[in-house]
Design an enzyme around this catalytic site. Structure first.
Site, short mmCIF file in Angstrom:
data_model
loop_
_atom_site.label_atom_id
_atom_site.label_comp_id
_atom_site.label_asym_id
_atom_site.label_seq_id
_atom_site.Cartn_x
_atom_site.Cartn_y
_atom_site.Cartn_z
N GLU A 1 0.96 -1.19 0.06
CA GLU A 1 0.10 -0.11 -0.05
C GLU A 1 1.10 1.29 0.19
O GLU A 1 1.88 1.40 0.57
CB GLU A 1 -0.95 0.28 1.21
CG GLU A 1 -1.85 1.64 1.22
CD GLU A 1 -2.65 1.65 2.04
OE1 GLU A 1 -3.56 0.94 3.26
OE2 GLU A 1 -2.34 2.35 3.36
N ASP B 1 -14.75 7.53 6.55
CA ASP B 1 -14.82 8.71 7.74
C ASP B 1 -15.65 9.56 7.46
O ASP B 1 -15.59 10.22 6.00
CB ASP B 1 -14.12 8.94 8.89
CG ASP B 1 -13.46 7.88 9.15
OD1 ASP B 1 -13.50 6.62 9.93
OD2 ASP B 1 -12.46 8.00 9.31
#
Length: 277
Positions: free
Chosen positions: A6, A98
């Site tokens: 990542e 979020d």
């Protein structure tokens, strides 16, 4: 053992060459894919897509795009998926994410769960192309409670069409192995790829614990805090992560995902010491 990494879009334009070098170096290790993080509410669409296109054009690894959905309308999410598909990006990591900064409640008519995003991706992407990954939490999501509602959520994502899951970091191999056993007992059949993060400073450890809710690993924390210098802290963090990868390999785990922090040296050394490369 298959590997993947990542990275995240550069925070400043001048960081781009360093990230490109890291991607090229990581690509030399023949990863299955390299995933690129994505900001909440579409805040970094352009930057994320730029990195994904660099991977597409300069690596044999598949570029995997993180997408978050919370607070996003279904139409906006579809438009975003189509934008990525138009650039040849067909693999996604579907995340709830979020709420954008300053928002405390879900706007009406918006997506609120990752399985909704998985379904949307599967409906939008041409049949038979690409794959959709999702997140998993070896020690439970902070909101999952004792009944482990995170596993029910994982089952919903599997039902929606998820191909595999990547776990949040964990510090002890047994945590991951117990999670796999529990998830399988509840009907999860997709691959559960363990996520490993070499942590090379007390400040990074503190930040990770704050973000994930994981319990403080006392032995690692002590090693990082007692090290005499940055080299000693790096040694402690790399050896901890390498031991995790070795233990996973010995347990028969076939794939591992490493959080690279846009660097190549640390994760490369972790894989070298663990005997993976």
């Amino acid at each position: 053992m298959q590997i993947s990494f990542e990275v995240y879009p550069p925070r400043k334009p001048e960081d781009t060459p360093r990230l490109h070098e890291a991607i090229l170096r990581l690509s030399e290790l023949s990863p299955d894919f390299i995933s690129v993080t994505f900001g909440a509410g579409g805040s970094s669409t352009r930057d994320s897509l730029s990195v994904l296109k660099f991977i597409r054009d300069n690596s044999s690894a598949s570029p995997l795009a993180h997408l978050t959905c919370v607070g996003t309308t279904e139409q906006d999410a579809k438009d975003l998926v189509r934008e990525f598909l138009g650039e040849g990006i067909t693999d996604f990591l579907a995340l709830r994410g979020d709420l954008p900064e300053g928002q405390s409640e879900m706007p009406p008519g918006t997506l609120s769960r990752a399985d909704q995003l998985v379904s949307l991706i599967e409906e939008t992407r041409p049949s038979g192309t690409g794959s959709t990954a999702v997140a998993a939490f070896p020690n439970g999501h902070p909101e999952s409670g004792e009944e482990r509602s995170d596993i029910a959520a994982l089952l919903a994502k599997q039902e929606a069409g998820a191909s595999f899951a990547i776990t949040q970091l964990f510090f002890f191999t047994q945590d991951y192995l117990r999670f796999v056993e529990l998830a399988r007992a509840r009907g999860v059949v997709i691959d559960l790829i363990p996520g490993i993060m070499p942590i090379v400073s007390p400040s990074r450890l503190a930040r990770v614990l704050e973000l994930t809710g994981e319990a403080r690993p006392g032995e690692l924390a002590s090693s990082l805090e007692s090290a005499e210098d940055a080299a000693g802290r790096r040694e402690a963090g790399i050896e901890w992560a390498a031991r995790q990868v070795r233990e996973l390999a010995e347990a028969g785990v076939a794939r591992v995902h490493l959080y690279a922090f846009n660097e190549y040296a640390n994760v490369t050394e972790v894989l070298r010491r663990s005997g993976v490369v």
